[in-house]
Design an enzyme around this catalytic site. Sequence first.
Site, PDB file in Angstrom:
ATOM      1  N   CYS A   1     -16.662 -76.096  81.882  1.00 45.08           N
ATOM      2  CA  CYS A   1     -15.321 -76.424  82.401  1.00 45.08           C
ATOM      3  C   CYS A   1     -14.725 -75.285  83.210  1.00 45.08           C
ATOM      4  O   CYS A   1     -13.640 -75.433  83.783  1.00 45.08           O
ATOM      5  CB  CYS A   1     -14.411 -76.816  81.248  1.00 45.08           C
ATOM      6  SG  CYS A   1     -15.099 -78.157  80.265  1.00 45.08           S
TER       7      CYS A   1
ATOM      8  N   ILE B   1      -9.957 -87.958  79.867  1.00 48.04           N
ATOM      9  CA  ILE B   1     -11.166 -87.930  80.692  1.00 48.04           C
ATOM     10  C   ILE B   1     -10.741 -88.326  82.099  1.00 48.04           C
ATOM     11  O   ILE B   1     -10.032 -89.317  82.286  1.00 48.04           O
ATOM     12  CB  ILE B   1     -12.233 -88.869  80.115  1.00 48.04           C
ATOM     13  CG1 ILE B   1     -12.706 -88.315  78.762  1.00 48.04           C
ATOM     14  CG2 ILE B   1     -13.397 -89.049  81.071  1.00 48.04           C
ATOM     15  CD1 ILE B   1     -13.541 -89.284  77.961  1.00 48.04           C
TER      16      ILE B   1
ATOM     17  N   LYS C   1      -3.790 -81.127  79.785  1.00 47.07           N
ATOM     18  CA  LYS C   1      -3.318 -82.124  78.833  1.00 47.07           C
ATOM     19  C   LYS C   1      -2.717 -83.356  79.523  1.00 47.07           C
ATOM     20  O   LYS C   1      -3.013 -84.487  79.136  1.00 47.07           O
ATOM     21  CB  LYS C   1      -2.265 -81.462  77.921  1.00 47.07           C
ATOM     22  CG  LYS C   1      -1.563 -82.385  76.977  1.00 47.07           C
ATOM     23  CD  LYS C   1      -2.507 -82.845  75.884  1.00 47.07           C
ATOM     24  CE  LYS C   1      -2.034 -84.150  75.257  1.00 47.07           C
ATOM     25  NZ  LYS C   1      -2.256 -85.334  76.078  1.00 47.07           N
TER      26      LYS C   1
ATOM     27  N   HIS D   1      -8.230 -83.438  83.525  1.00 43.45           N
ATOM     28  CA  HIS D   1      -9.246 -82.381  83.501  1.00 43.45           C
ATOM     29  C   HIS D   1     -10.571 -82.890  84.062  1.00 43.45           C
ATOM     30  O   HIS D   1     -11.508 -83.153  83.305  1.00 43.45           O
ATOM     31  CB  HIS D   1      -9.387 -81.885  82.061  1.00 43.45           C
ATOM     32  CG  HIS D   1     -10.373 -80.783  81.865  1.00 43.45           C
ATOM     33  ND1 HIS D   1     -10.677 -79.854  82.848  1.00 43.45           N
ATOM     34  CD2 HIS D   1     -11.135 -80.446  80.779  1.00 43.45           C
ATOM     35  CE1 HIS D   1     -11.585 -79.016  82.367  1.00 43.45           C
ATOM     36  NE2 HIS D   1     -11.877 -79.352  81.135  1.00 43.45           N
TER      37      HIS D   1
END
Lengths: 128, 388
Positions: free
Chosen positions: B84, B210, B330, B334
């Site tokens: 990530c 997601i 959040k 992401h």
Amino acid sequence: MTDQAPDGQYDAWLDAIADGEGHYAECANGHGWLPPRRVCPTCGSRELAEKPLPDAGEVVTHTTITVPTPQFEDDAPYVTAIADFGPVSITGIVRGVDPEAVEIGTMVGIEVGERVTTGDRLVVFSPR
Amino acid sequence: MSDPRVAGAGVTKFGKHPERTGRDLFAEAGLEALDDSGVDPDDVDSLYYGNFMGELAEHQGHQGPLMAEAIGLDAPATRFEAACASAGAAVRGAVQALRNGEADVIVVGGAERMTNIGTAAATDALAIAADDLYEVRAGMTFPGAYALMARSYFDQYGGSHEDLAHIAVKNHEHALVNDHAQIQKEITVEDALEAPTIASPLGLYDSCPITDGAAAAVLTSESYAEAHDLDAPIAVTGTGQGGDNLALHDRPHLAQTPAADKAAAEAYADAGVGADDVDVAEVHDCFTIAEVLAIESLGLYERGEGIAAATNGETDRHGEMPVNLSGGLKAKGHPVGATGVAQLATITWLLDGSHPRADAVTDGTVGVAHNAGGTVASTTVHVLEVAE
């Protein structure tokens, strides 16, 4: 069960645990690691010896996983924990106890079990 | 040493775009960044591109040249993969190349397509950032890994799930005006606490969604920006990267992230600033507990004190140390390979006054972006400052 070649020293490590002869790799300066290792990441020592794994470890953290990967679909919910076996810590699935009863400090032994979903082998902790 | 400038940036709407290919997402962000920069695409020396799960999600490796082609560049392109933190690693590579004179213009970016494969397959794909033999085969998922860290944090320092809920509430509130954000929905502490559990003690609202999306930025050398009279007032003044054991169980502390400590120390020293100078931060809150670990590693809070920062209102847009004004991972979402560059874009826009939450930092001159890979086995930290 997944149809693939064994993963060398990892599968040998599982075999050893299943035979009651679990072990870890200890460097010349006493740092412990899980195999396979050729060098100690802490001190760079390449003198690694196979040492017997302590009989019991202490749960240092845990979680009950309810959203799994597909390989664990039929296992969920299950408890994944990290247990401190002294020279090494290990991640495994806690079985044989109500998930609500698992706590930091719970003493566990280590054995080899099977994943419900796929039949693959995995590290299982059972309360001692 | 001259500091690279951010000449332009572009970010897609983050969210569920299952039918959009990675190349289409990246083309949107990359072309927006190029147009915003005023740089002639023929002047671009390289593309540094972040992506994590392209092989699993799209059966597409070797994405560098594909993405250069997608934005019309005839330039060498390299994919960076650090889970990530892939895009953060791409930014670091670009900053280093610009500083050492290898290049004058580099497009940095990243993209990820995730929702097309569904939640279970995406959970599986994300899990491979952990140790496959010793963690994934013990049922580890990424929410599970951060849950292990959260429980360890509570045990060592105190704090509660309710404190984590305040982080989620804050970041959702921040995202309300961010049209790039995936989730623009206010939630309450009660909503967060009553949400379904994913991996105890973490629930649905402790976890980022997601996400499909892309981000890009055009970085130039200081001399190129001056020679071409670019409107590029924000400079990247510090870069740092830290690493750690891949598996959580191999680390001495489960409630600290030393890779981020190292990255922050290096970036601050590089920029010649300290944590006290930071006016605003975008941190890698893939899970609510991750924001706590990040702000402590960045030195914005002492160990054990970051957990209460949101509860006390210190990190919201009215507080002394606003964190994740974009909504963070959040609420903004992401798309893992794009996140590090989206953070860079956000800090740039907050410091130049063009972000919808810029009013929270009207006098701000120093911002940091913290991008973490895996269970923080890879971390990059970048310091951005107003240069003009």
